[in-house]
Design a protein around this motif. Structure first.
Motif, mmCIF file in Angstrom:
data_model
loop_
_atom_site.group_PDB
_atom_site.id
_atom_site.type_symbol
_atom_site.label_atom_id
_atom_site.label_comp_id
_atom_site.label_asym_id
_atom_site.label_seq_id
_atom_site.Cartn_x
_atom_site.Cartn_y
_atom_site.Cartn_z
ATOM 1 N N GLU A 341 0.822 -1.207 0.000
ATOM 2 C CA GLU A 341 0.000 0.000 0.000
ATOM 3 C C GLU A 341 0.858 1.260 0.000
ATOM 4 N N GLU A 342 1.953 1.235 0.771
ATOM 5 C CA GLU A 342 2.850 2.390 0.804
ATOM 6 C C GLU A 342 3.521 2.605 -0.550
ATOM 7 N N VAL A 343 3.948 1.514 -1.189
ATOM 8 C CA VAL A 343 4.576 1.617 -2.505
ATOM 9 C C VAL A 343 3.579 2.149 -3.531
ATOM 10 N N ALA A 344 2.342 1.655 -3.469
ATOM 11 C CA ALA A 344 1.317 2.110 -4.407
ATOM 12 C C ALA A 344 1.001 3.590 -4.203
ATOM 13 N N ASP A 345 0.939 4.039 -2.943
ATOM 14 C CA ASP A 345 0.667 5.456 -2.675
ATOM 15 C C ASP A 345 1.794 6.348 -3.187
ATOM 16 N N ASN A 346 3.032 5.923 -3.000
ATOM 17 C CA ASN A 346 4.163 6.712 -3.494
ATOM 18 C C ASN A 346 4.156 6.800 -5.022
ATOM 19 N N MET A 347 3.836 5.675 -5.678
ATOM 20 C CA MET A 347 3.751 5.698 -7.136
ATOM 21 C C MET A 347 2.661 6.654 -7.605
ATOM 22 N N LYS A 348 1.504 6.613 -6.955
ATOM 23 C CA LYS A 348 0.392 7.484 -7.332
ATOM 24 C C LYS A 348 0.738 8.952 -7.093
ATOM 25 N N LYS A 349 1.490 9.204 -6.025
ATOM 26 C CA LYS A 349 1.859 10.578 -5.667
ATOM 27 C C LYS A 349 2.734 11.217 -6.734
ATOM 28 N N TYR A 350 3.644 10.406 -7.319
ATOM 29 C CA TYR A 350 4.567 10.941 -8.317
ATOM 30 C C TYR A 350 4.145 10.621 -9.757
ATOM 31 N N GLY A 351 2.888 10.204 -9.944
ATOM 32 C CA GLY A 351 2.372 9.985 -11.280
ATOM 33 C C GLY A 351 2.813 8.686 -11.927
ATOM 34 N N GLY A 352 3.160 7.687 -11.123
ATOM 35 C CA GLY A 352 3.589 6.400 -11.662
ATOM 36 C C GLY A 352 2.458 5.384 -11.663
ATOM 37 N N PHE A 353 2.526 4.440 -12.594
ATOM 38 C CA PHE A 353 1.511 3.393 -12.656
ATOM 39 C C PHE A 353 2.110 2.166 -13.338
ATOM 40 N N ILE A 354 1.527 1.011 -13.027
ATOM 41 C CA ILE A 354 1.910 -0.237 -13.671
ATOM 42 C C ILE A 354 1.028 -0.403 -14.913
ATOM 43 N N PRO A 355 1.618 -0.618 -16.086
ATOM 44 C CA PRO A 355 0.811 -0.756 -17.314
ATOM 45 C C PRO A 355 -0.264 -1.831 -17.163
ATOM 46 N N GLY A 356 -1.507 -1.435 -17.441
ATOM 47 C CA GLY A 356 -2.633 -2.362 -17.352
ATOM 48 C C GLY A 356 -3.270 -2.427 -15.984
ATOM 49 N N ILE A 357 -2.705 -1.732 -14.972
ATOM 50 C CA ILE A 357 -3.229 -1.750 -13.599
ATOM 51 C C ILE A 357 -3.536 -0.314 -13.188
ATOM 52 N N ARG A 358 -4.730 -0.097 -12.650
ATOM 53 C CA ARG A 358 -5.102 1.234 -12.202
ATOM 54 C C ARG A 358 -4.289 1.625 -10.976
ATOM 55 N N ALA A 359 -4.022 2.924 -10.825
ATOM 56 C CA ALA A 359 -3.265 3.415 -9.676
ATOM 57 C C ALA A 359 -4.111 3.329 -8.406
ATOM 58 N N GLY A 360 -3.406 3.287 -7.260
ATOM 59 C CA GLY A 360 -4.098 3.237 -5.977
ATOM 60 C C GLY A 360 -4.272 1.821 -5.460
ATOM 61 N N ARG A 361 -5.483 1.510 -5.021
ATOM 62 C CA ARG A 361 -5.745 0.217 -4.396
ATOM 63 C C ARG A 361 -5.508 -0.969 -5.345
ATOM 64 N N PRO A 362 -5.944 -0.917 -6.635
ATOM 65 C CA PRO A 362 -5.653 -2.051 -7.536
ATOM 66 C C PRO A 362 -4.144 -2.332 -7.666
ATOM 67 N N THR A 363 -3.329 -1.276 -7.656
ATOM 68 C CA THR A 363 -1.874 -1.482 -7.715
ATOM 69 C C THR A 363 -1.369 -2.192 -6.471
ATOM 70 N N ALA A 364 -1.862 -1.792 -5.285
ATOM 71 C CA ALA A 364 -1.460 -2.455 -4.028
ATOM 72 C C ALA A 364 -1.874 -3.924 -4.030
ATOM 73 N N GLU A 365 -3.084 -4.208 -4.518
ATOM 74 C CA GLU A 365 -3.539 -5.600 -4.569
ATOM 75 C C GLU A 365 -2.697 -6.418 -5.545
ATOM 76 N N TYR A 366 -2.328 -5.812 -6.667
ATOM 77 C CA TYR A 366 -1.502 -6.522 -7.645
ATOM 78 C C TYR A 366 -0.117 -6.816 -7.077
ATOM 79 N N LEU A 367 0.491 -5.817 -6.419
ATOM 80 C CA LEU A 367 1.812 -6.032 -5.810
ATOM 81 C C LEU A 367 1.751 -7.103 -4.725
ATOM 82 N N SER A 368 0.688 -7.083 -3.923
ATOM 83 C CA SER A 368 0.533 -8.099 -2.879
ATOM 84 C C SER A 368 0.373 -9.494 -3.481
ATOM 85 N N TYR A 369 -0.368 -9.589 -4.572
ATOM 86 C CA TYR A 369 -0.570 -10.875 -5.258
ATOM 87 C C TYR A 369 0.750 -11.414 -5.808
ATOM 88 N N VAL A 370 1.513 -10.547 -6.484
ATOM 89 C CA VAL A 370 2.801 -10.973 -7.047
ATOM 90 C C VAL A 370 3.773 -11.350 -5.930
#
Length: 437
Positions: A341-370
């Motif tokens: 969640e912290e990594v996802a928030d930092n990415m969202k703060k600086y305009g970063g995103f994982i291709p194909g994954i929405r920023a915020g909570r979906p990114t945190a869930e994807y990182l947790s899954y991986v």
């Protein structure tokens, strides 16, 4: 690796750092052979010869101290109190909000946490030193030695206090030496001292296998152990370098008339994200039942069952419990050391995103899954590395803390890789400076 060291010795300032580090290592090993005041050196050596190699209860701590624990020297506690204090502070950072805020403050907060780690190291050194002196006085430090109770001839309170203070001061000196290597040497000081402590018993343990061998005067067993060890080192290097790279894209932002961002990078998730910490946790936890039985002196049914199943490292119950604890602590440590969640928030703060994954909570869930998927092979790898060499080398007469065993091989390879990276980064930095000039 050898090329990096050769290039470092050709660079004047790096050569000074390497020689300074070697000097600190010599002082560290010298202190590991100076006995504590109040200890009978003759009886200690006699007990080490009689029962030192078979003492597996204190084997892990003795390995981390470079054999100084069973010799009862001024560096008997070695780097272990500092390692324990660092792990405790790292765990408390997740629980105590004040420590978590200090961690987020950057360099100033890290310096404060380091200060707390030093204080806790001194407290743990006093506690462990008192336990070691009490164990040595009772004769339980060397089971099976006829003169174990005479190791400490003078049992007065003054002698006991002097012994505890000497070992505590030795731990503080070891901590200072490690920080000197970090500041004025090649860096990574505490890990290098841990590496030296484990490698100190490498040659003697190998030669012991040769002496106990029966085929071709022991040379066949010696050669097989060397080949198995090299294969295990190659496997550990391969897995330790393996990582899953999560691609991250940063969107372009207009600030004034300039466009910023638009770069591509990745988040490296290592297969063995937890390092050697789960193995240390599992080993320490499995020592607790045996310690309770030893200090209680009970002969009840539960004590006999523990001595039968959880003292020797080759028993099936011990192996199963060890493997399951390693897997559990691997997931536990990854969960507290990497916050999706912290990594996802930092990415969202600086305009970063994982291709194909929405920023915020979906990114945190994807990182947790991986992270959960990649931790499974990492934890199973740790369990196998910790058990397979131990079981294989037991047939050649090696104890469970042999340098090619699980805990030691992970630390040796990990510290070796990190040290080489430190030297290469400093070499690369100097090449850039020369190019700019």
């Amino acid at each position: 690796m050898l090329t990096a060291f050769a290039r470092a010795f050709k660079t004047p300032d790096l050569r000074k750092k390497l020689l300074f580090t070697l000097g600190i290592i010599v002082l560290f090993r010298l202190g590991s052979h100076i006995p504590v005041p109040g200890v009978s050196y003759k009886y200690v050596q006699q007990c080490v010869e009689q029962a030192g190699t078979s003492n597996s209860l204190f084997g892990l701590v003795n390995m981390f101290s470079g054999g100084a624990l069973l010799q009862i020297t001024i560096f008997a506690l070695g780097i272990m109190p500092y390692i324990t204090a660092s792990i405790i502070l790292q765990l408390l950072t997740v629980v105590i909000p004040k420590l978590e805020n200090l961690k987020k403050e950057g360099q100033a907060g890290t310096a404060k946490i380091t200060q707390y780690t030093r204080y806790l190291t001194v407290a743990l050194a006093i506690l462990q030193g008192t336990g070691l002196v009490a164990t040595a006085r009772s004769g339980a430090l060397f089971q099976g030695c006829t003169v174990a109770s005479q190791i400490v001839p003078d049992r007065s309170i003054f002698t006991t206090v002097v012994m505890v203070l000497t070992m505590t001061a030795g731990t503080c000196v070891v901590m200072w030496l490690g920080e000197l290597i970090t500041d004025r040497g090649i860096g990574n000081g505490m890990s290098i001292l841990m590496f030296i402590s484990i490698a100190a018993g490498f040659v003697s343990a190998l030669w012991q296998i040769k002496l106990q061998g029966k085929i071709a005067d022991g040379w066949v067993e010696f050669g097989v152990v060397i080949l198995v060890g090299l294969a295990m080192v190659a496997l550990v290097v391969f897995v330790e370098q393996a990582q899953r790279r999560i691609p991250v894209q940063y969107a372009k932002r207009m600030i004034g008339r300039r466009a910023y961002g638009g770069t591509s990078t990745y988040i490296p998730l290592k297969v063995n994200q937890a390092g050697v910490i789960p193995v240390i946790f599992a080993s320490s936890l499995l020592y607790i039942p045996a310690l309770i039985v030893q200090f209680s002196g009970s002969t009840a049914g539960w004590a006999t069952w523990i001595q039968k199943h959880f003292v020797k490292g080759d028993h099936p119950y011990y192996i199963a419990a060890y493997f399951l604890l390693i897997v559990f602590f691997a997931f536990f440590y990854v969960a507290i050391s990497f916050n999706p969640e912290e990594v996802a928030d930092n990415m969202k703060k600086y305009g970063g995103f994982i291709p194909g994954i929405r920023a915020g909570r979906p990114t945190a869930e994807y990182l947790s899954y991986v992270l959960n998927r990649i931790t499974w092979p990492g934890s199973l790898y740790l369990g196998l590395i910790a058990l397979v060499p131990t079981m294989a080398l037991a047939g050649f007469g090696a104890n469970q803390n042999f340098p090619f065993g699980g805990t030691s091989i992970l630390i040796i390879v990990g510290v070796g890789l990190e040290t080489v990276k430190q030297i290469e980064s400093q070499l690369q930095q100097r090449n850039y400076e020369g190019f700019l000039r």
